[in-house]
Motif scaffolding. Structure first.
Motif, PDB file in Angstrom:
ATOM      1  N   LYS A  79       0.817  -1.217   0.000  1.00 31.46           N
ATOM      2  CA  LYS A  79       0.000   0.000   0.000  1.00 31.46           C
ATOM      3  C   LYS A  79       0.853   1.271   0.000  1.00 31.46           C
ATOM      4  N   GLY A  80       2.163   1.099   0.065  1.00 32.07           N
ATOM      5  CA  GLY A  80       3.045   2.260   0.056  1.00 32.07           C
ATOM      6  C   GLY A  80       3.200   2.928   1.402  1.00 32.07           C
ATOM      7  N   GLU A  81       2.985   2.189   2.500  1.00 34.92           N
ATOM      8  CA  GLU A  81       3.063   2.769   3.840  1.00 34.92           C
ATOM      9  C   GLU A  81       4.438   2.504   4.469  1.00 34.92           C
ATOM     10  N   SER A  82       5.038   3.555   5.032  1.00 31.51           N
ATOM     11  CA  SER A  82       6.265   3.382   5.808  1.00 31.51           C
ATOM     12  C   SER A  82       5.900   2.767   7.156  1.00 31.51           C
ATOM     13  N   GLN A  83       6.842   1.993   7.726  1.00 25.52           N
ATOM     14  CA  GLN A  83       6.588   1.312   8.993  1.00 25.52           C
ATOM     15  C   GLN A  83       7.729   1.576   9.969  1.00 25.52           C
ATOM     16  N   PHE A  84       7.363   2.064  11.168  1.00 23.23           N
ATOM     17  CA  PHE A  84       8.326   2.352  12.227  1.00 23.23           C
ATOM     18  C   PHE A  84       8.134   1.293  13.308  1.00 23.23           C
ATOM     19  N   LEU A  85       9.084   0.364  13.429  1.00 23.36           N
ATOM     20  CA  LEU A  85       8.938  -0.793  14.298  1.00 23.36           C
ATOM     21  C   LEU A  85       9.807  -0.637  15.541  1.00 23.36           C
ATOM     22  N   HIS A  86       9.261  -1.034  16.694  1.00 27.52           N
ATOM     23  CA  HIS A  86       9.956  -0.892  17.973  1.00 27.52           C
ATOM     24  C   HIS A  86      10.276  -2.266  18.557  1.00 27.52           C
ATOM     25  N   GLY A  87      11.470  -2.389  19.115  1.00 30.22           N
ATOM     26  CA  GLY A  87      11.890  -3.649  19.693  1.00 30.22           C
ATOM     27  C   GLY A  87      11.064  -4.082  20.877  1.00 30.22           C
ATOM     28  N   ASP A  88      10.551  -3.124  21.664  1.00 33.56           N
ATOM     29  CA  ASP A  88       9.748  -3.493  22.828  1.00 33.56           C
ATOM     30  C   ASP A  88       8.371  -4.018  22.436  1.00 33.56           C
ATOM     31  N   GLU A  89       8.047  -3.983  21.143  1.00 33.27           N
ATOM     32  CA  GLU A  89       6.795  -4.554  20.652  1.00 33.27           C
ATOM     33  C   GLU A  89       7.048  -5.834  19.856  1.00 33.27           C
ATOM     34  N   SER A  90       8.249  -6.411  20.022  1.00 31.98           N
ATOM     35  CA  SER A  90       8.645  -7.543  19.179  1.00 31.98           C
ATOM     36  C   SER A  90       7.717  -8.745  19.334  1.00 31.98           C
ATOM     37  N   ALA A  91       7.121  -8.906  20.519  1.00 26.74           N
ATOM     38  CA  ALA A  91       6.226 -10.044  20.728  1.00 26.74           C
ATOM     39  C   ALA A  91       4.994  -9.971  19.828  1.00 26.74           C
TER      40      ALA A  91
END
Length: 367
Positions: free
Chosen positions: A227-239
């Motif tokens: 869809k052309g969306e950038s994604q900002f991923l956090h390590g504390d949400e890895s689960a």
């Protein structure tokens, strides 16, 4: 487009320095505005300059009549020390010539007459902070644009896929100072996503190439990319992350990952990603914005490199067809040259049985 700083601004993030040789004035200023602004005070121009050398400030207010260095001269020196700081003269003396010269020379942003009204002073300092923030924003955007243009020119000079990836990742690491970065590409069916290049090289990069993002294992991640969306991923949400994404974060030991889709002319061709592995500097908004801008240029370079590869393959096929055509012409010529004598031989062999008992010397002589 970024929102205007005035809509997001906490004025306390921008320190204000007030210089006055009268302690009572400084104390009143602190008591009045300590909840609104971050305040620094000094009782002389010299002390004010020393404070500025230790603590960058956004706004400098100065009384005019002070022993030693007067306000206008002090603000002129402030301008030399930090041209970005907004300078305000606070004076009870309406000397039009002094004020005119100070304003015309650019040494002061504006002046406030004594005695000042708290609300007028508050609004003036707020407007000065906003002017400082806008100028800082403009300078930052200009610097980012220059960096982006320079990196874009570097990337577009490459026409080979491998060199495009190397140049792109080197720029992200050396120019923009990200800890790690990757290029991922979709297959022709836009189903499977794989790593094709990674910096820094090493064992981690080799293991990343074994990670595959597929519709069954990472449907949400792939869907957002398509869809052309950038994604900002956090390590504390890895689960909560999908298995391949979690494996990616684990391999690079990053607290944050920023993934930007590479949107081509017809479809999303892949992604560009950066990370702050092993407790590195956090991925700020300015840096993420630069990555998005660079991704726009990167996908152009990648598609251009693909066109060059396609052209090279087409030329190779044309050369192969030409060689096959030449070989066919040669074979036809050889067949013609061989068929002529074979025809004569065949005619002789056909007539020879009938003539073997003949005494026709002309036949045997000619054939």
């Amino acid at each position: 487009m970024r929102p205007k700083p005035t809509r997001l601004m906490d004025h306390r993030e921008y320190p204000v320095l007030y210089v006055d040789d009268e302690r009572d004035n400084l104390r009143v200023f602190q008591l009045t505005f300590r909840r609104d602004f971050t305040l620094l005070t000094a009782e002389s121009a010299k002390a004010g300059l020393e404070l500025m050398a230790q603590h960058p400030v956004a706004v400098v207010l100065s009384d005019q009549k002070m022993p030693g260095i007067e306000g206008v001269e002090f603000l002129r020196q402030v301008r030399e020390l930090d041209p970005r700081a907004v300078r305000i003269l606070v004076t009870a003396y309406g000397d039009a010539r002094i004020l005119g010269d100070a304003i015309n020379a650019g040494n002061i942003y504006r002046y406030i007459p004594k005695p000042w009204e708290p609300e007028d002073m508050r609004l003036t300092v707020q407007r000065a902070i906003e002017a400082y923030a806008l100028e800082a924003e403009r300078a930052t955007l200009l610097e980012e644009l220059m960096v982006l243009n320079r990196l874009s020119r570097t990337i577009h000079r490459e026409i080979d896929h491998g060199r495009v990836y190397d140049t792109l990742l080197t720029a992200l690491r050396d120019e923009l100072a990200f800890d790690g970065c990757s290029v991922l590409l979709f297959d022709e069916n836009v189903d499977r996503l794989r790593f094709v290049a990674h910096e820094p090289e090493g064992d981690v990069a080799q293991r990343l190439r074994d990670i595959v993002f597929e519709p069954d294992s990472a449907p949400g991640f792939l869907d957002r990319l398509r869809k052309g969306e950038s994604q900002f991923l956090h390590g504390d949400e890895s689960a909560e992350l999908e298995v391949p994404v979690r494996a990616w974060m684990t391999e690079v030991a990053a607290e944050e990952l920023f993934v930007v889709p590479l949107v081509g002319k017809e479809r999303v061709v892949g992604a560009l990603a950066v990370d702050n592995r092993r407790g590195g500097q956090r991925l700020a908004a300015d840096g993420r914005m630069l990555v998005e801008g660079l991704a726009t240029q990167a996908v152009i370079a990648i598609e251009n490199a693909k066109l060059v590869d396609d052209l090279r393959r087409s030329r190779a096929q044309i050369r192969r067809v030409d060689r096959l055509g030449t070989l066919g012409t040669l074979a036809a010529g050889l067949a013609h040259e061989i068929n002529n004598p074979l025809t004569s031989l065949n005619t002789f062999m056909t007539l020879a049985p009938e003539k073997r008992m003949s005494d026709d010397p002309s036949f045997w002589g000619e054939y």
